[in-house]
Design an enzyme around this catalytic site. Structure first.
Site, PDB file in Angstrom:
ATOM      1  N   CYS D 111       0.882  -1.164   0.000  1.00 22.24           N
ATOM      2  CA  CYS D 111       0.000   0.000   0.000  1.00 22.24           C
ATOM      3  C   CYS D 111       0.911   1.203   0.000  1.00 22.24           C
ATOM      4  O   CYS D 111       1.483   1.547   1.035  1.00 22.24           O
ATOM      5  CB  CYS D 111      -0.924  -0.001   1.218  1.00 22.24           C
ATOM      6  SG  CYS D 111      -1.845   1.549   1.381  1.00 22.24           S
ATOM      7  N   CYS D 114      -0.714   4.447   2.147  1.00 20.80           N
ATOM      8  CA  CYS D 114      -0.782   4.389   3.612  1.00 20.80           C
ATOM      9  C   CYS D 114      -0.195   3.032   3.988  1.00 20.80           C
ATOM     10  O   CYS D 114       0.974   2.793   3.705  1.00 20.80           O
ATOM     11  CB  CYS D 114      -2.177   4.648   4.154  1.00 20.80           C
ATOM     12  SG  CYS D 114      -3.556   4.034   3.186  1.00 20.80           S
ATOM     13  N   SER D 115      -0.953   2.165   4.602  1.00 23.64           N
ATOM     14  CA  SER D 115      -0.411   0.842   4.915  1.00 23.64           C
ATOM     15  C   SER D 115      -1.534  -0.178   4.941  1.00 23.64           C
ATOM     16  O   SER D 115      -1.559  -1.059   5.802  1.00 23.64           O
ATOM     17  CB  SER D 115       0.316   0.855   6.261  1.00 23.64           C
ATOM     18  OG  SER D 115       1.276   1.870   6.314  1.00 23.64           O
ATOM     19  N   CYS D 116      -2.475  -0.083   3.999  1.00 18.53           N
ATOM     20  CA  CYS D 116      -3.601  -1.016   3.958  1.00 18.53           C
ATOM     21  C   CYS D 116      -3.072  -2.452   3.937  1.00 18.53           C
ATOM     22  O   CYS D 116      -2.087  -2.745   3.261  1.00 18.53           O
ATOM     23  CB  CYS D 116      -4.445  -0.759   2.718  1.00 18.53           C
ATOM     24  SG  CYS D 116      -5.169   0.879   2.722  1.00 18.53           S
TER      25      CYS D 116
END
Lengths: 212, 219, 219, 212
Positions: D111, D114-116
């Site tokens: 991701c 962001c950090s999905c």
């Protein structure tokens, strides 16, 4: 500069690091010691950039362009050669490019990749010119940047943003203010600010001068 | 490189903060760094492009944390060490431990100092004719090299118009990649703002870059 | 926004550093932040897109300096203050000074807690048919908005192929811009590596993003 | 979090700030105080993410897909519904998408914005997955990133890099190792590592297991 030191100070251009002063001293001593740089050279270079070059150089060039259509023509054609061809100007390097503002067109200069700047004619770049906020924003939203500098352009003025990506350097020739027909070249030069030659502000008017 | 140095079009760095009556140097050592930098460029051991690439290799958080002249100190030191102008031991004690530098051939003296003031000339004469003419529509290269390029990210893979031919200049990409000047024609290319930033951008703006011939193709 | 959060294709952040036998949480407060975040999302006062936009507004140097959960604490606090869930005085003393919150309508209890574990469903039923079909060539939008978008910078103004239709989903750009769900068809679009990164890239790679219909045009 | 505090600590994911602990405590107290969150809720959420979910969940799903062609088919068609349709799996959220590796194709998930991450099936994302180096590099140079993780793919294997840019989440179904015909589903699940379901490494072999 150790990997750990960068957390110890603020990200402004102002810091007081003993470590860095020591490092700079060491670098200078090594170069002198190795016979690469004569002892007084560094002081002399500082003296040059603190006192010899500066916006007053560019201001004189702009004022000359305002009073001499012939000089302006050659300045716009090849700024380096035009300036170096005038006996009373100090030599400037290759390739300086002059871009002229008009009622229809405003020019603004940036270096997004580093901080290229026409040192020969404007002296040392101001901190804001080298900063991430200016370098990032002015290319895509010049109007809001210029407004922050106090420059409100008419909504239909075209804006050209010149990004110094090669070894060319840009000097903006601002518009000559109205009602300055009676002023001498030296008086005109006093109206030309550094920022007006970067494109982030206008020149002073005679009213500004009275106020300051 | 696509490092943090390639700032054009990014957001989120806070306000622009002009200073009133800004000092030439904010700290005394900054002037000395400028002097060192000009001296070393004069020595001709590496050129400004190598210095710029060294700046690009600074990690993002350091690039943003360090001041301009702090970055210079870092870059100057890193490049000098890499190129063998001096070594770590010399840096630690702050003097030469090996006499004269094996790689230097010039010396900056008070007599030659004027040459350290004026910018170098990077124009080179060559046989080739420029590929493009003023008025030509060109498309810029798509590239994400980990080496040096002077084509900013915001102006890649975009349609523009040649508005000036600036002569034939040292090609920074080649200088950094393999140390050769490999001079190339240099053009000023103008892009409509909407081509770079999308339809929502201020319609009165255009962006100009100085682009070397290898960055450009004919449309 | 084109903030530092849009990291795809950038360089200069140092090595990837996997840890052996990584802890679930590195510090005890990190778990509590996760609990707070899940609780607040459950309350439904703002959605995940608002939280993401708040992250984008963090200045670059902070974004890179702060840990993941530190960014959460910052974002959670900033958004709660902005939306009036509590005020600065309450934050300072660490308790409610005004009784129940005027904007909250739900409460997370031990009975309802399972709903805080499972991800929300952002699919929405609507009347419109998808504009694109699997196999369609599409070009992504050029945009440099200062608002929220889920179209990363590396995939803008690029040619790709629709490989899947994922249903109709809440449109993050609209949620942040004007608080409406404005659901849109969502597609997975595949790009050849060379389209995004240039001819020098590894020819075996392709990149896929989930793109909302307003990001796409027919070629 | 004051503007000044970000200079006081390193840019790793590990820091010990009293300030931040106080802030977190304050946030929790306010929410409980306002009656928005019942007192034990936060502890319970931590317990859930520390102990209930984790890579073991994804590993069981992958092992089931390896042994049941029917389950694999429905998993690849609609992972959320396939998983929620199997009685012995805990409920997962919308929209999980399973992508399958083969001899010709390797999948890797990131991701960039962001950090999905598919928390439901993999638990908490590791620090490296959330870090700038991974998020920046894997989209343009996956092969060198995978090599750093110890995964040397054949030069002609195609690599698909899935960037989680919407509310979809991706789970990689790694290839079933050779010579595992006699293993039980539970034994197979033990071969499936977290990183193999992100796409940055391969599953364990039975030889790896003996060695560890």
């Amino acid at each position: 500069m150790s990997d750990s030191h960068h957390h110890d100070h603020a990200h402004s251009d102002v810091s007081t690091l003993t470590d860095i002063q020591k490092r700079v001293k060491a670098l200078e001593s090594i170069l002198v010691d190795k016979g690469l740089v004569e002892r007084d050279v560094i002081d002399q270079i500082i003296e040059h950039f603190e006192n010899k070059v500066g916006p007053h150089v560019g201001a004189r060039i702009v004022a000359r362009a305002w009073v001499s259509p012939e000089f302006k023509k050659s300045l716009l054609a090849d700024a380096t050669n035009a300036i170096n061809g005038e006996l009373d100007f100090a030599e400037v390097g290759q390739h300086l490019i002059a871009v002229e503002n008009s009622d229809e067109l405003h020019n603004v200069v940036v270096c997004t990749l580093c901080s290229c700047y026409p040192w020969d004619v404007l002296g040392l770049p101001p901190v804001w010119y080298k900063s991430a906020p200016y370098r990032s924003r002015v290319v895509s939203e010049p109007r809001s940047v210029l407004e922050e500098f106090g420059l409100d352009l008419p909504q239909d003025t075209k804006i050209r943003i010149w990004d110094s990506t090669a070894e060319t350097r840009y000097l903006v020739i601002p518009q000559r203010p109205k009602n300055t027909e009676l002023m001498s070249e030296a008086e005109l030069a006093d109206l030309v600010t550094r920022d007006s030659m970067i494109g982030t502000s206008d020149v002073l008017t005679t009213a500004d001068q009275v106020n300051t | 490189m696509n490092s943090i140095h390639d700032l054009g079009g990014m957001q989120g760095f806070g306000p622009i903060a002009p200073e009133d009556d800004e000092l030439t140097f904010h700290l005394s050592w900054e002037g000395r760094v400028l002097g060192l930098q000009r001296s070393i460029l004069f020595l001709g051991l590496w050129n400004i492009d190598v210095f710029r690439h060294a700046q690009e290799k600074i990690q993002a958080i350091d690039y943003l944390s360090w001041s301009y002249y702090e970055r210079w100190v870092h870059t100057l030191t890193a490049t000098a060490l890499e190129r063998g102008l001096f070594d770590q031991d010399e840096l630690r004690v702050g003097k030469s431990l090996s006499g004269e530098s094996p790689i230097a051939t010039k010396k900056l003296t008070m007599k030659s100092i004027n040459k350290a003031y004026v910018r170098g000339n990077f124009e080179r004469i060559g046989d080739s004719q420029p590929e493009f003419s003023v008025g030509d529509m060109v498309v810029t290269k798509q590239t994400h090299t980990s080496l040096h390029t002077r084509l900013p990210r915001y102006a890649r893979d975009k349609l523009g118009t040649v508005i000036a031919i600036r002569g034939r200049h040292v090609f920074p990409d080649s200088v950094v990649a393999h140390g050769s000047e490999d001079s190339q024609w240099l053009y000023t290319v103008e892009f409509e703002g909407c081509e770079l930033w999308g339809d929502a951008v201020d319609p009165t703006i255009s962006n100009l870059i100085d682009a070397f011939e290898p960055y450009l193709s004919r449309v």
